[in-house]
Design a protein around this motif. Structure first.
Motif, PDB file in Angstrom:
ATOM      1  N   PRO A 376       0.967  -1.182  -0.068  1.00  0.00           N
ATOM      2  CA  PRO A 376       0.059   0.054  -0.055  1.00  0.00           C
ATOM      3  C   PRO A 376       0.996   1.144   0.052  1.00  0.00           C
ATOM      4  N   VAL A 377       0.471   2.111  -0.845  1.00  0.00           N
ATOM      5  CA  VAL A 377       1.270   3.447  -0.793  1.00  0.00           C
ATOM      6  C   VAL A 377       0.507   4.547  -0.743  1.00  0.00           C
ATOM      7  N   PHE A 378       0.586   5.553   0.253  1.00  0.00           N
ATOM      8  CA  PHE A 378      -0.095   6.805   0.459  1.00  0.00           C
ATOM      9  C   PHE A 378       0.595   7.891  -0.454  1.00  0.00           C
ATOM     10  N   VAL A 379      -0.216   8.529  -1.491  1.00  0.00           N
ATOM     11  CA  VAL A 379       0.467   9.385  -2.543  1.00  0.00           C
ATOM     12  C   VAL A 379      -0.178  10.703  -2.114  1.00  0.00           C
ATOM     13  N   ARG A 402      -3.059  -0.193  -5.362  1.00  0.00           N
ATOM     14  CA  ARG A 402      -2.153  -0.327  -4.488  1.00  0.00           C
ATOM     15  C   ARG A 402      -1.808   1.320  -4.049  1.00  0.00           C
ATOM     16  N   ALA A 403      -2.368   2.127  -4.724  1.00  0.00           N
ATOM     17  CA  ALA A 403      -2.337   3.588  -4.026  1.00  0.00           C
ATOM     18  C   ALA A 403      -3.430   4.080  -3.602  1.00  0.00           C
ATOM     19  N   THR A 404      -3.305   5.062  -2.552  1.00  0.00           N
ATOM     20  CA  THR A 404      -4.469   6.133  -2.075  1.00  0.00           C
ATOM     21  C   THR A 404      -3.840   7.375  -2.364  1.00  0.00           C
ATOM     22  N   TYR A 405      -4.647   8.201  -3.144  1.00  0.00           N
ATOM     23  CA  TYR A 405      -4.390   9.408  -3.760  1.00  0.00           C
ATOM     24  C   TYR A 405      -4.925  10.499  -2.600  1.00  0.00           C
ATOM     25  N   HIS A 406      -4.221  11.306  -2.118  1.00  0.00           N
ATOM     26  CA  HIS A 406      -4.783  12.521  -1.398  1.00  0.00           C
ATOM     27  C   HIS A 406      -4.613  13.756  -1.613  1.00  0.00           C
ATOM     28  N   LEU A 407      -5.153  14.625  -2.088  1.00  0.00           N
ATOM     29  CA  LEU A 407      -4.794  15.945  -2.462  1.00  0.00           C
ATOM     30  C   LEU A 407      -5.285  16.988  -1.449  1.00  0.00           C
ATOM     31  N   PHE A 408      -4.229  17.464  -0.898  1.00  0.00           N
ATOM     32  CA  PHE A 408      -4.133  18.641   0.155  1.00  0.00           C
ATOM     33  C   PHE A 408      -4.767  20.027  -0.322  1.00  0.00           C
ATOM     34  N   LYS A 409      -5.497  20.534   0.230  1.00  0.00           N
ATOM     35  CA  LYS A 409      -6.013  21.805  -0.532  1.00  0.00           C
ATOM     36  C   LYS A 409      -5.989  22.941   0.433  1.00  0.00           C
ATOM     37  N   GLY A 410      -6.208  24.084  -0.253  1.00  0.00           N
ATOM     38  CA  GLY A 410      -6.273  25.496   0.694  1.00  0.00           C
ATOM     39  C   GLY A 410      -4.797  25.722   1.301  1.00  0.00           C
ATOM     40  N   VAL A 411      -5.162  25.995   2.835  1.00  0.00           N
ATOM     41  CA  VAL A 411      -4.097  26.248   3.487  1.00  0.00           C
ATOM     42  C   VAL A 411      -3.118  25.147   3.720  1.00  0.00           C
ATOM     43  N   ARG A 426      -2.056  14.156  10.687  1.00  0.00           N
ATOM     44  CA  ARG A 426      -3.195  13.490  11.041  1.00  0.00           C
ATOM     45  C   ARG A 426      -3.734  12.485  10.011  1.00  0.00           C
ATOM     46  N   THR A 427      -3.762  12.977   8.464  1.00  0.00           N
ATOM     47  CA  THR A 427      -4.171  12.326   7.509  1.00  0.00           C
ATOM     48  C   THR A 427      -3.229  11.104   7.258  1.00  0.00           C
ATOM     49  N   ILE A 428      -1.632  11.060   7.473  1.00  0.00           N
ATOM     50  CA  ILE A 428      -0.975  10.067   7.290  1.00  0.00           C
ATOM     51  C   ILE A 428      -1.310   9.115   8.271  1.00  0.00           C
ATOM     52  N   PHE A 429      -1.198   9.410   9.694  1.00  0.00           N
ATOM     53  CA  PHE A 429      -1.556   8.301  10.603  1.00  0.00           C
ATOM     54  C   PHE A 429      -2.857   7.746  10.722  1.00  0.00           C
ATOM     55  N   ALA A 430      -3.895   8.455  10.138  1.00  0.00           N
ATOM     56  CA  ALA A 430      -4.836   7.951  10.019  1.00  0.00           C
ATOM     57  C   ALA A 430      -5.167   6.948   8.925  1.00  0.00           C
ATOM     58  N   TRP A 431      -4.553   7.082   7.863  1.00  0.00           N
ATOM     59  CA  TRP A 431      -4.393   6.181   6.772  1.00  0.00           C
ATOM     60  C   TRP A 431      -3.465   4.880   7.236  1.00  0.00           C
ATOM     61  N   LEU A 432      -2.405   4.903   7.994  1.00  0.00           N
ATOM     62  CA  LEU A 432      -1.667   4.202   8.459  1.00  0.00           C
ATOM     63  C   LEU A 432      -2.362   3.110   9.265  1.00  0.00           C
ATOM     64  N   ASN A 433      -3.144   3.655  10.119  1.00  0.00           N
ATOM     65  CA  ASN A 433      -3.921   3.081  11.180  1.00  0.00           C
ATOM     66  C   ASN A 433      -4.889   1.980  10.353  1.00  0.00           C
ATOM     67  N   ARG A 434      -5.593   2.333   9.414  1.00  0.00           N
ATOM     68  CA  ARG A 434      -6.508   1.805   8.671  1.00  0.00           C
ATOM     69  C   ARG A 434      -5.734   0.468   7.834  1.00  0.00           C
TER      70      ARG A 434
END
Length: 438
Positions: A376-379, A402-411, A426-434
């Motif tokens: 699994p890869v977080f992108v 294999r990928a989870t794509y996440h677009l960080f927006k705004g600030v 927060r986003t990374i560790f929530a994904w890793l937890n899952r």
């Protein structure tokens, strides 16, 4: 040699030219945060300096005091103000009255170390400048004093790379004193310019707070290895990361859960981590902040077509003369970001030739090995990404399921989520937890 006036070129090479990015994204909400300088390069660096206050690596007032006195576009002014602040903070750290409390010691030395790293940013034009080494010696010594005052002291390591014939510089951070704790462990690598000492503030403090062990590392081209071993970047990053994985799973096997071993790559480290993951099946997951598909494609993107044509025609001497003339001319046509990118790129890739630098970057592309990544890869992507704009999505698409794509927006949409580290973490560790519980 032609002058900048006669060439008429303007560049934002090798850097985060956010104004260009905003225009290309068609957004009306740029910048999403209040800029602390009229110089975009300095404004970005000031955000980096401030964000480390979350983990004891800066104090807001002193940073803003330095910012007040820095002249936009004046690299000497930038260096002098942060060097002054670093030395003043070091003096505070050395005050015997400060040493009664390990928290005092830790935070003051972390701040001094970071201010020395800020003072290092714009001093790489002249490789023989002694400040390149002396400032780094100061930041290293300050950082070592800080990690010695952590609840569980950090451990600086040198890990041999037998196949690479060099030594990987690393720092190990334990999350528990239990000699048999089987804990999730994060391996963190930066990219083009940030140091492993920065990685503590970007990732490790958050990992430790969540019960994760953490190890940071540097290979050829990165700050300490470039200085101590004289080595420029190499594309075969598995030669760097695999010895670190070996160390973690052998020397630290009693405290590491081998089923929760994660590799993180930050910025250009998104290429390095992806490349390493393609050759390292022992990893449980990888995190790319952000994804880098083709380094050359990114670095040439800001070049004017006329100048790029000179390079692509193979007229390397002419290209070198023109781009270096622009760099050294007293002209606003060549931005602070462009000057920094060229100066630092030549130093980190260990070449005095800009054309050779661009030619080297052609070897840093993930397309040829992306199919080998089997985890699994977080992108992570950014709305206001700079030279790597659009590349994270290419990496994610190539990885498919294999990928989870996440677009960080705004600030949170600056490169590597500068100034929004909490949201990124927060986003990374929530994904890793899952993912790691699946």
């Amino acid at each position: 040699m032609r002058s900048s006036t006669s060439t008429g070129y303007s560049l934002a090479a090798l850097a985060l030219s956010s104004l260009v990015v905003a225009a290309s994204n068609g957004t009306n909400d740029y910048p999403p945060t209040y800029p602390l300088s009229t110089d975009p390069g300095f404004a970005s660096e000031f955000v980096v300096a401030l964000q480390n206050s979350l983990t004891g690596g800066a104090d807001i007032g002193p940073v803003l005091g330095a910012v007040k006195n820095i002249k936009p576009g004046d690299m000497d002014s930038y260096h002098e103000e942060f060097y002054r602040l670093a030395n003043a903070t070091k003096a505070q750290a050395e005050d015997p009255q400060n040493s009664y409390d390990p928290v005092n010691v830790r935070d003051t030395w972390f701040s001094a170390s970071q201010y020395y790293r800020r003072a290092d940013v714009y001093i790489h034009r002249n490789w023989s400048d002694p400040l390149i080494q002396t400032v780094w010696n100061e930041q290293t010594a300050a950082f070592d004093k800080a990690i010695a005052a952590l609840p569980i002291p950090g451990q600086r390591l040198q890990i041999p790379s037998p196949e690479g014939n060099f030594t990987v510089e690393a720092i190990w951070y334990s999350a528990s004193r239990n000699p048999h704790a089987k804990l999730p462990t994060m391996i963190v690598g930066n990219g083009f310019d940030a140091a492993q000492e920065d990685s503590y503030h970007y990732y490790c403090a958050a990992a430790l707070a969540r019960g994760w062990n953490c190890i940071t590392y540097e290979g050829p081209g990165q700050n300490t290895v470039r200085r101590t071993q004289g080595l420029g970047f190499i594309p075969e990053w598995e030669l760097v990361a695999t010895p670190v994985v070996d160390y973690v799973l052998l020397a630290k096997k009693q405290v590491v859960d081998e089923n929760r071993l994660v590799l993180v790559g930050n910025s250009m480290g998104g290429y390095f981590a992806a490349r390493a993951a393609a050759f390292e099946p022992r990893l449980s997951a990888a995190v790319l902040i952000g994804g880098v598909w083709d380094t050359y494609e990114g670095y040439i993107s800001p070049l004017p077509k006329e100048l790029l044509a000179v390079y692509e025609a193979g007229n390397y001497t002419q290209f070198d003369e023109q781009i270096l003339a622009l760099r050294d001319a007293e002209s606003e046509a060549f931005s602070t970001e462009a000057k920094w990118g060229l100066d630092y790129g030549l130093w980190a890739f260990k070449t005095h030739s800009p054309s050779e630098f661009y030619s080297q970057t052609k070897r840093y592309r993930i397309e040829d090995v992306v199919h080998q990544i089997d985890m699994p890869v977080f992108v992570g992507d950014a709305e206001f990404e700079g030279i790597y704009i659009g590349q994270a999505k290419k990496v994610s698409d190539a990885l498919g399921e294999r990928a989870t794509y996440h677009l960080f927006k705004g600030v949170a949409g600056y490169h590597c989520q500068s100034g929004a580290q909490q949201e990124m973490q927060r986003t990374i560790f929530a994904w890793l937890n899952r993912v790691l519980k699946a």
